[in-house]
Design a protein around this motif. Structure first.
Motif, PDB file in Angstrom:
ATOM      1  N   ALA A  55       0.822  -1.195   0.000  1.00  0.00           N
ATOM      2  CA  ALA A  55       0.000   0.000   0.000  1.00  0.00           C
ATOM      3  C   ALA A  55       0.863   1.255   0.000  1.00  0.00           C
ATOM      4  N   LEU A  56       0.370   2.307  -0.672  1.00  0.00           N
ATOM      5  CA  LEU A  56       1.026   3.584  -0.615  1.00  0.00           C
ATOM      6  C   LEU A  56       0.839   4.166   0.779  1.00  0.00           C
ATOM      7  N   ASP A  57       1.871   4.878   1.266  1.00  0.00           N
ATOM      8  CA  ASP A  57       1.750   5.494   2.585  1.00  0.00           C
ATOM      9  C   ASP A  57       1.791   7.009   2.490  1.00  0.00           C
ATOM     10  N   GLY A  58       1.668   7.543   1.293  1.00  0.00           N
ATOM     11  CA  GLY A  58       1.633   8.984   1.104  1.00  0.00           C
ATOM     12  C   GLY A  58       2.851   9.534   0.400  1.00  0.00           C
ATOM     13  N   ARG A  59       4.002   8.879   0.550  1.00  0.00           N
ATOM     14  CA  ARG A  59       5.220   9.431  -0.040  1.00  0.00           C
ATOM     15  C   ARG A  59       5.188   9.368  -1.569  1.00  0.00           C
ATOM     16  N   GLU A  60       4.512   8.366  -2.099  1.00  0.00           N
ATOM     17  CA  GLU A  60       4.464   8.232  -3.560  1.00  0.00           C
ATOM     18  C   GLU A  60       3.633   9.353  -4.196  1.00  0.00           C
ATOM     19  N   GLN A  61       2.470   9.649  -3.601  1.00  0.00           N
ATOM     20  CA  GLN A  61       1.681  10.780  -4.094  1.00  0.00           C
ATOM     21  C   GLN A  61       2.407  12.094  -3.845  1.00  0.00           C
ATOM     22  N   ASP A  62       3.088  12.181  -2.700  1.00  0.00           N
ATOM     23  CA  ASP A  62       3.834  13.392  -2.388  1.00  0.00           C
ATOM     24  C   ASP A  62       4.943  13.620  -3.410  1.00  0.00           C
TER      25      ASP A  62
END
Length: 258
Positions: free
Chosen positions: A13-20
């Motif tokens: 799962a993405l933990d936010g860093r990828e979208q960031d």
């Protein structure tokens, strides 16, 4: 922010860093210069990973080493198991395009969110004509590619997903008959950290040792049919990375014994 020293968590799962990362890239004042420029995008991703949040990318030393292998072997098609945010697909896809303008890079990624991030960055890099991101488990996608006739022989395979799947996915490719002596090259990342001991045991074993293993541990094959007669030649190159010592295993399919 100081450079992180701990590796990012291993998770589907993405933990936010990828979208960031996407927000970071698209907020750069140099964005116009990044369009259709894979090298500059890769630099920007490296900067983000070093100064913002660490990413599970192949990184510069290992990336350059594998890039040189691609240049040496000149495959027309490269298959990647584990695409993450598209860093390796961008680096190796750009390399492939320079060798074969009509080359194919197939990046198999199980997580659709990861695939979406990768596609966005590959679009910015101008590589969508070379790199195709396929969403689904590696095993399912490989079977479908073979069944549709899109994959008849593995030229260059890059293993960079879950290390415990390296060996069963290699067995699947053996079973499907697409590992070809004198043609196929298999490159496996992270064989030192986190490590892939079962995979290394298989690709380093003699054909007789593999035959004995298959006879003694048939239940562990889960319906797969390895080809223990395939002759592998494997070397491991170690590197110092931001997260410690790691290694890349390069396996050449040399032949096949009866």
């Amino acid at each position: 922010m100081p450079k992180p020293h701990a590796p990012p968590p291993l998770s589907h799962a993405l933990d936010g860093r990828e979208q960031d990362l996407l927000h970071y890239i698209y907020s750069l004042p140099t964005l116009p210069n990044l369009k259709d420029n894979p090298k500059e995008i890769l630099k920007a991703i490296d900067t983000y990973s070093a100064t913002q949040q660490p990413l599970m990318n192949i990184g510069i030393p290992k990336g350059n080493y594998i890039r040189d292998l691609i240049i040496a072997h000149k495959p027309h098609t490269i298959i990647e198991l584990g695409g993450y945010v598209g860093y390796s697909a961008m680096l190796f896809g750009d390399t492939l395009r320079r060798i074969h303008p009509d080359g194919r890079y197939l990046s198999l990624e199980q997580n659709p969110e990861m695939a979406a991030v990768a596609n966005q960055l590959l679009e910015l890099a101008g590589l969508r004509d070379v790199v195709r991101v396929i969403v689904g488990s590696a095993a399912t996608s490989l079977r479908e590619l073979v069944d549709r006739g899109e994959l008849r022989a593995v030229e260059f395979l890059f293993l960079d997903h879950w290390q415990e799947l390296y060996r069963p996915d290699l067995w699947l490719l053996e079973d499907l008959g697409v590992l070809v002596p004198g043609t196929s090259v298999v490159v496996a990342d992270n064989v030192v950290y986190p490590g892939a001991p079962e995979y290394l045991e298989w690709v380093r074993a003699s054909c007789e040792e593999k035959r004995v293993w298959v006879r003694q541990k048939e239940r562990e094959l889960a319906g797969l049919r390895p080809r223990p007669g395939l002759v592998y030649r494997t070397a491991v190159r170690e590197f110092e990375t931001a997260f410690g010592r790691d290694g890349v295993a390069v396996t050449i399919v040399d032949g096949e014994e009866d």
